[in-house]
Design an enzyme around this catalytic site. Structure first.
Site: not given
Ligand SMILES: O=C(O)C(=O)C[C@H](O)[C@H](O)COP(=O)(O)O
Length: 338
Positions: A107, A239, A280, A316
């Site tokens: 990115r 957790r 999220d 996601d």
């Molecule tokens: O935006 C970013 O940089 C990402 O890493 C995208 C990820 O798809 C989500 O942030 C998932 O994060 P978790 O909910 O912790 O699994």
């Protein structure tokens, strides 16, 4: 009670190796739109709230597709601007048995990261909003991202809009950015009314003071956070205990500035389909509770159930409704609903 929530962050495309394949084992990728704050916006829209996304995407078919996907799920996309730069990507290889899942970010130079703080008219964007949601991903994109996040959070405080900050620590992004995360995250946490952060996130921000806090001592880390950040009213975290790659126990805790502490019982998740985005989903679930005027206990229970359901949905986004979450809380069982 409800209200408009403004989510600020980068939209990403996820390119996932199909099934449990290694990356590029076969010539296909499964494509999903994601990004931490966009995931929250989609959840909130599906729960019936007014959710707006503020971001910058390239003026290209990829940027259009990402914006269109959010619109399809009911997010207000009018403040997704276009700018110079590329679309941010991440590659996902889903683990199996003893091989963990891996995320590879691609990115650097994205339109969002290059845009910095300049394009946003925050007083207009925040008009009528009750919350601004942002996360530790944006400042991890480099100096411009850090400035953009801090300007947004300060504008929200100036406008009397509450700030929700998800720590979302991404070590590989910080390494690439060559920035020191502690002072930047400290500034952002100091502007937040609500934070999603566990003892590890707090240790990154407060350094040695919090680093003694073990996973059994999130209470002590939370106490340090309330001392350090006078605006912070609530701190929540999940957790995760991993029994194996597809079998986890997920529980949650909530700490209140007034000293209140809530811990949920763990939810047992067998046969996980996709865990990316569960954090999220948790954040969105908790915000939903607050927006609907639920008690802290009910908000936490809703958030944990929403995060648990995310493990059943590929991609996601947590493509569930508030009714789906409430059915799980009510223990509706697993019979086919006809
Ligand atoms: O935006 C970013 O940089 C990402 O890493 C995208 C990820 O798809 C989500 O942030 C998932 O994060 P978790 O909910 O912790 O699994």
């Amino acid at each position: 009670m409800s209200g408009r929530v403004v989510c600020f962050g980068e939209l990403l495309l996820r390119l996932g190796a199909p099934g449990r394949q290694r990356l590029l084992q076969s010539p296909q990728f499964e494509v999903h739109v994601g990004g931490a704050e966009a995931n929250v916006a989609v959840s909130l829209a599906r729960f019936g709230h007014e959710a707006a996304m503020v971001s910058v995407v390239p003026d290209s078919p990829l940027g259009d597709a990402a914006r269109g996907e959010l619109r399809r799920h009911g997010v207000d996309t009018r403040a997704i601007l276009t700018g110079a730069g590329r679309m941010g990507l991440y590659f996902l290889e889903t683990g199996a048995i003893q091989r963990p899942s891996r995320v590879l970010y691609d990115r650097a130079g994205s339109a969002f990261a290059l845009a910095g703080a300049a394009p946003y008219d925050w007083p207009a964007l925040l008009a009528g909003a009750s919350w601004l949601h942002l996360s530790g991903v944006t400042p991890a994109l480099g100096e411009r991202g850090a400035e953009a996040a801090i300007v947004a959070a300060r504008a929200a405080r100036d406008a009397g809009v509450r700030v929700c900050f998800d720590g979302n620590f991404r070590a590989s992004l910080w390494q690439e950015s060559k920035c020191n995360p502690a002072p930047i995250l400290h500034t952002l946490m100091s502007l937040a009314d609500l934070a999603f952060a566990d003892h590890r996130d707090i240790a990154v921000v407060l350094g040695a003071k919090a680093s003694g806090a073990s996973s059994d001592d999130t209470v002590a880390a939370a106490r340090l956070a309330f001392e350090a950040f006078p605006n912070l009213q609530r701190l929540a975290c999940t957790r995760r205990e991993q029994r194996d790659v597809d079998h986890h126990l997920l529980s949650a805790s909530l700490f209140h500035r007034d000293g209140g502490v809530l811990h949920t019982a763990p939810r047992e998740l067998h046969g996980i389909v996709d865990r990316i985005g569960a954090g999220d989903a948790f954040a969105a679930g908790f915000l939903h509770g607050l927006l609907d005027g639920m008690s802290d206990e009910d908000s936490l229970s809703f958030a944990l159930a929403a995060a648990s359901l995310k493990h059943s949905v590929p991609g996601d986004f947590n493509l569930v409704s508030a009714q789906d979450v409430n059915d799980l809380i009510a223990g509706g069982g697993f019979h086919v609903r006809r």
